[in-house]
Design a protein around this motif. Structure first.
Motif, mmCIF file in Angstrom:
data_model
loop_
_atom_site.group_PDB
_atom_site.id
_atom_site.type_symbol
_atom_site.label_atom_id
_atom_site.label_comp_id
_atom_site.label_asym_id
_atom_site.label_seq_id
_atom_site.Cartn_x
_atom_site.Cartn_y
_atom_site.Cartn_z
ATOM 1 N N ASN A 143 19.220 19.760 63.468
ATOM 2 C CA ASN A 143 17.965 19.374 64.121
ATOM 3 C C ASN A 143 17.704 19.793 65.688
ATOM 4 O OD1 ASN A 143 19.163 16.804 62.273
ATOM 5 N ND2 ASN A 143 16.956 16.710 62.547
ATOM 6 N N ASP A 144 16.363 19.704 65.933
ATOM 7 C CA ASP A 144 16.342 20.228 67.381
ATOM 8 C C ASP A 144 16.247 19.059 68.473
ATOM 9 O OD1 ASP A 144 15.174 21.782 69.549
ATOM 10 O OD2 ASP A 144 12.961 21.628 68.942
ATOM 11 N N TRP A 145 17.341 19.231 69.216
ATOM 12 C CA TRP A 145 17.978 18.162 69.997
ATOM 13 C C TRP A 145 17.559 18.734 71.608
ATOM 14 C CZ3 TRP A 145 18.486 13.440 68.323
ATOM 15 C CH2 TRP A 145 18.980 13.138 66.931
ATOM 16 N N HIS A 146 17.188 17.848 72.217
ATOM 17 C CA HIS A 146 16.942 18.307 73.760
ATOM 18 C C HIS A 146 17.592 17.136 74.708
ATOM 19 C CE1 HIS A 146 15.399 19.485 77.710
ATOM 20 N NE2 HIS A 146 15.062 18.357 77.930
ATOM 21 N N ALA A 147 18.628 17.476 75.322
ATOM 22 C CA ALA A 147 19.695 16.655 76.063
ATOM 23 C C ALA A 147 19.985 15.306 75.557
ATOM 24 C CB ALA A 147 18.709 16.233 77.481
ATOM 25 N N PRO A 148 20.610 15.507 74.232
ATOM 26 C CA PRO A 148 20.761 14.386 73.618
ATOM 27 C C PRO A 148 22.169 13.495 74.140
ATOM 28 C CG PRO A 148 21.677 16.201 72.344
ATOM 29 C CD PRO A 148 20.891 16.841 73.413
ATOM 30 N N LYS A 149 22.285 12.336 73.793
ATOM 31 C CA LYS A 149 23.540 11.490 74.275
ATOM 32 C C LYS A 149 24.130 11.395 72.948
ATOM 33 C CE LYS A 149 23.725 8.077 77.109
ATOM 34 N NZ LYS A 149 23.292 6.639 77.884
ATOM 35 N N ILE A 150 25.413 11.614 72.687
ATOM 36 C CA ILE A 150 26.408 11.751 71.587
ATOM 37 C C ILE A 150 27.470 10.508 71.843
ATOM 38 C CG2 ILE A 150 27.508 12.892 70.060
ATOM 39 C CD1 ILE A 150 26.618 15.439 71.665
ATOM 40 N N LEU A 151 27.415 9.881 70.602
ATOM 41 C CA LEU A 151 28.831 8.858 70.313
ATOM 42 C C LEU A 151 29.397 9.319 69.224
ATOM 43 C CD1 LEU A 151 30.072 6.066 71.291
ATOM 44 C CD2 LEU A 151 28.468 5.045 69.564
ATOM 45 N N ASP A 152 30.710 9.675 69.656
ATOM 46 C CA ASP A 152 31.727 10.144 68.559
ATOM 47 C C ASP A 152 32.378 8.823 68.196
ATOM 48 O OD1 ASP A 152 33.353 11.390 66.863
ATOM 49 O OD2 ASP A 152 33.981 12.822 68.321
ATOM 50 N N LEU A 153 32.606 8.462 67.133
ATOM 51 C CA LEU A 153 33.443 7.155 66.773
ATOM 52 C C LEU A 153 34.674 7.776 65.915
ATOM 53 C CD1 LEU A 153 30.576 4.943 65.315
ATOM 54 C CD2 LEU A 153 31.769 4.731 67.508
ATOM 55 N N GLY A 154 35.957 7.455 66.535
ATOM 56 C CA GLY A 154 37.011 7.941 65.980
ATOM 57 C C GLY A 154 37.500 9.237 66.131
ATOM 58 N N THR A 155 37.146 9.695 67.656
ATOM 59 C CA THR A 155 37.132 11.174 67.952
ATOM 60 C C THR A 155 38.431 12.054 67.636
ATOM 61 O OG1 THR A 155 36.430 12.346 69.817
ATOM 62 C CG2 THR A 155 38.068 10.988 70.438
ATOM 63 N N GLY A 156 39.616 11.461 67.461
ATOM 64 C CA GLY A 156 40.644 12.003 67.307
ATOM 65 C C GLY A 156 40.866 13.352 68.288
ATOM 66 N N THR A 157 40.947 14.390 67.917
ATOM 67 C CA THR A 157 41.340 15.898 68.668
ATOM 68 C C THR A 157 39.831 15.692 69.763
ATOM 69 O OG1 THR A 157 40.341 17.199 67.327
ATOM 70 C CG2 THR A 157 42.881 16.766 67.254
ATOM 71 N N GLY A 158 38.805 15.073 69.458
ATOM 72 C CA GLY A 158 37.573 15.354 70.032
ATOM 73 C C GLY A 158 36.865 16.723 69.572
ATOM 74 N N CYS A 159 37.314 17.385 68.430
ATOM 75 C CA CYS A 159 36.719 18.441 67.962
ATOM 76 C C CYS A 159 35.100 18.241 67.619
ATOM 77 C CB CYS A 159 37.314 19.137 66.661
ATOM 78 S SG CYS A 159 37.531 18.002 65.271
ATOM 79 N N ILE A 160 34.761 17.261 67.079
ATOM 80 C CA ILE A 160 33.392 17.255 66.423
ATOM 81 C C ILE A 160 32.316 17.051 67.770
ATOM 82 C CG2 ILE A 160 31.770 15.632 65.275
ATOM 83 C CD1 ILE A 160 34.121 14.668 63.666
#
Length: 254
Positions: A84-101
């Motif tokens: 998708n074409d994103w501009h300055a998105p805010k991301i929430l990573d649920l269950g991040t683990g290593t943080g890789c995603i």
């Protein structure tokens, strides 16, 4: 012990590929350490858990027994977001683990910021280490919490991503390597559906207008997971397949 002797010992224990990777990472290795590693290989320990590193989406991540090792299948989740074409998105990573995603997404969207959440203090230490190493501390916050808590955050996010635990308790198909991962990151109640139910219920509180939720699923779980999210009021957008042709990511909006 010479490096050649160590290589032969490790090859017998875990195969030539494992031996090559380990000796490349430990060019000087004692007799004692080589035998400890060989013992771990015979017990099915993944090489990543021994050398404490795993590559994911072209980036190197530290990993240990407190986190899942990043897996190639999960790269589909990153690809899905980046399509998708994103501009300055805010991301929430649920269950991040290593943080890789969240880290892989942020490294590919220069203007992206976000929050990485996990219930495990050990996992958060690993994520914090990786975020720092990748020079993302000014863009990604680390937060302890659980997606089972509807008051996890007051913020609204354009992108919510998650690779939640989705293996049913007692599932015999778990490979030997996964037995060295933390159980909390693998298993979920309700036949593996409990985490999806919690996210479907609570993530509506955290999604911004026109935001998208991207969630990884296990093989064959598409119908069940779609029902959970649609029943909770989410609109199904699309499904993305991994390199093996298995449906791996579902995308929803509100």
């Amino acid at each position: 012990m010479t490096i050649n002797q160590a290589f032969e010992l490790l090859k017998d224990a875990g195969g030539i590929r494992a031996a090559r990777i380990i000796t490349d990472n430990f060019p000087k290795i004692s007799w004692f350490r080589a035998h400890i590693i060989a013992h771990r290989l015979r017990r099915g320990a993944p090489v990543a858990k021994i050398i404490h590193k795993k590559w994911f989406y072209g980036l190197e991540f530290y990993t240990n027994r407190k986190t899942l090792d990043p897996r190639p299948d999960t790269e589909t989740l990153v690809e899905s977001v980046l399509s998708n074409d994103w501009h300055a998105p805010k991301i929430l990573d649920l269950g991040t683990g290593t943080g890789c995603i969240i880290a892989a997404i942020a490294k590919n969207i220069d203007s992206a910021t976000g929050t990485a959440v996990d219930i495990s203090r050990g996992a958060l230490r690993v994520a914090r280490r990786n975020i720092k190493k990748l020079n993302l501390r000014n863009r990604i916050k680390i937060k302890r919490g659980t997606f089972a808590n509807p008051r996890l955050t007051r913020e609204k996010f354009d992108i919510i991503v998650s690779n939640p635990p989705y293996i049913a308790m007692g599932d015999p198909r778990v490979d030997a390597g996964a037995k060295h991962d933390p159980r909390i990151a693998l298993y979920a109640k309700n036949c593996g559906m409990a985490a999806y139910e919690q996210i479907a219920k609570n993530a509506k509180n955290w999604i911004a207008e026109n935001g998208k939720l991207y969630i990884e699923i296990g093989a064959g779980a598409e119908v069940s997971v779609r029902k959970i999210f649609e029943y909770a009021g989410w609109k199904f957008t699309r499904a993305d397949r991994d390199l093996a042709g298995i449906t791996r990511v579902l995308v929803f909006t509100i």
